[in-house]
Design a protein around this motif. Structure first.
Motif, PDB file in Angstrom:
ATOM      1  N   ALA A 104       0.854  -1.188   0.000  1.00 52.70           N
ATOM      2  CA  ALA A 104       0.000   0.000   0.000  1.00 52.70           C
ATOM      3  C   ALA A 104       0.891   1.240   0.000  1.00 52.70           C
ATOM      4  N   GLY A 105       0.348   2.331  -0.512  1.00 47.40           N
ATOM      5  CA  GLY A 105       1.113   3.568  -0.606  1.00 47.40           C
ATOM      6  C   GLY A 105       1.287   4.293   0.713  1.00 47.40           C
ATOM      7  N   GLY A 106       0.566   3.897   1.721  1.00 47.90           N
ATOM      8  CA  GLY A 106       0.660   4.515   3.038  1.00 47.90           C
ATOM      9  C   GLY A 106      -0.207   3.746   4.017  1.00 47.90           C
ATOM     10  N   LEU A 107      -0.159   4.150   5.243  1.00 52.62           N
ATOM     11  CA  LEU A 107      -0.889   3.466   6.304  1.00 52.62           C
ATOM     12  C   LEU A 107      -2.396   3.490   6.062  1.00 52.62           C
ATOM     13  N   TYR A 144      -9.915   5.399  11.098  1.00 48.51           N
ATOM     14  CA  TYR A 144      -8.533   5.895  11.031  1.00 48.51           C
ATOM     15  C   TYR A 144      -8.047   6.320   9.648  1.00 48.51           C
ATOM     16  N   ALA A 145      -8.632   5.824   8.594  1.00 44.22           N
ATOM     17  CA  ALA A 145      -8.124   6.115   7.248  1.00 44.22           C
ATOM     18  C   ALA A 145      -8.400   7.557   6.852  1.00 44.22           C
ATOM     19  N   THR A 146      -7.455   8.122   6.136  1.00 46.10           N
ATOM     20  CA  THR A 146      -7.605   9.486   5.626  1.00 46.10           C
ATOM     21  C   THR A 146      -7.777   9.485   4.107  1.00 46.10           C
ATOM     22  N   THR A 147      -7.708   8.316   3.505  1.00 45.33           N
ATOM     23  CA  THR A 147      -7.935   8.175   2.069  1.00 45.33           C
ATOM     24  C   THR A 147      -9.290   7.497   1.874  1.00 45.33           C
ATOM     25  N   PRO A 148      -9.909   7.696   0.723  1.00 43.43           N
ATOM     26  CA  PRO A 148     -11.204   7.055   0.488  1.00 43.43           C
ATOM     27  C   PRO A 148     -11.061   5.541   0.321  1.00 43.43           C
TER      28      PRO A 148
END
Length: 175
Positions: A104-107, A144-148
């Motif tokens: 994944a590109g980030g947490l 917790y996620a900040t991406t969709p």
């Protein structure tokens, strides 16, 4: 070239929440992931990457190991994006038998990978990547996620395109 973000080993709240989840391996049909409740120490990480590559000149500064599979493969944040926080570093998997891949590109995207029914090993090594949503992990990702939310296939395809030389770069480190 690997660039680190310093010696930040503060465990993100999202990973602490993941650590409280018990993943069901389901006799090889589930998720083979044992999350940690803290990053491995710098010394442990250095020892691991040296043994994994056979290169005893390396240090583990580029990795923050946060879990493993049953065979001892490691999941880590790979600190390759200079000046960016740990949560924005890619998640990678390095298996006990030399398997490897970006996950994944980030947490935040990693949380969506988990929510779609994949652990780090499965996402790194499986080319099928069919969604198998897990409602409890989806709830965690929503908190917790900040991406969709996106399907695991899209997340993994995107990060593989962003880091196409990950495997070759690791091979170059091996002795």
């Amino acid at each position: 070239m690997t660039v680190t973000t310093g010696d930040d080993r503060r465990f993100p709240a999202a990973l602490a929440a993941v650590a409280r989840i018990e993943f069901d391996y389901a006799d090889g049909e589930g998720v083979d992931f044992e999350p940690y409740d803290a990053f491995d120490s710098a010394e442990e990480t250095t020892d691991w990457i040296r043994h994994w590559t056979g290169n005893h000149e390396l240090d583990g500064a580029a990795y923050r190991v946060f879990g493993q599979d049953g065979a001892g493969g490691r999941a880590a944040l790979w600190c390759v994006r200079a000046g960016r926080p740990l949560a924005e570093q890619p998640v990678v998997f390095l298996g006990s038998e030399g398997e490897r891949g970006v996950v994944a590109g980030g947490l935040s995207d990693f949380l969506w990978v988990l929510a779609d029914g994949y652990g780090p090993m499965e996402a790194a090594l499986d080319d099928e990547l069919e969604s198998c949503p897990d409602p409890s992990l989806a709830g965690l990702a929503e908190r917790y996620a900040t991406t969709p939310r996106r399907p695991v296939r899209d997340i993994v395809t995107e990060v593989r395109a962003a880091f196409p030389s990950f495997s070759d770069d690791l091979d170059a480190l091996c002795r």
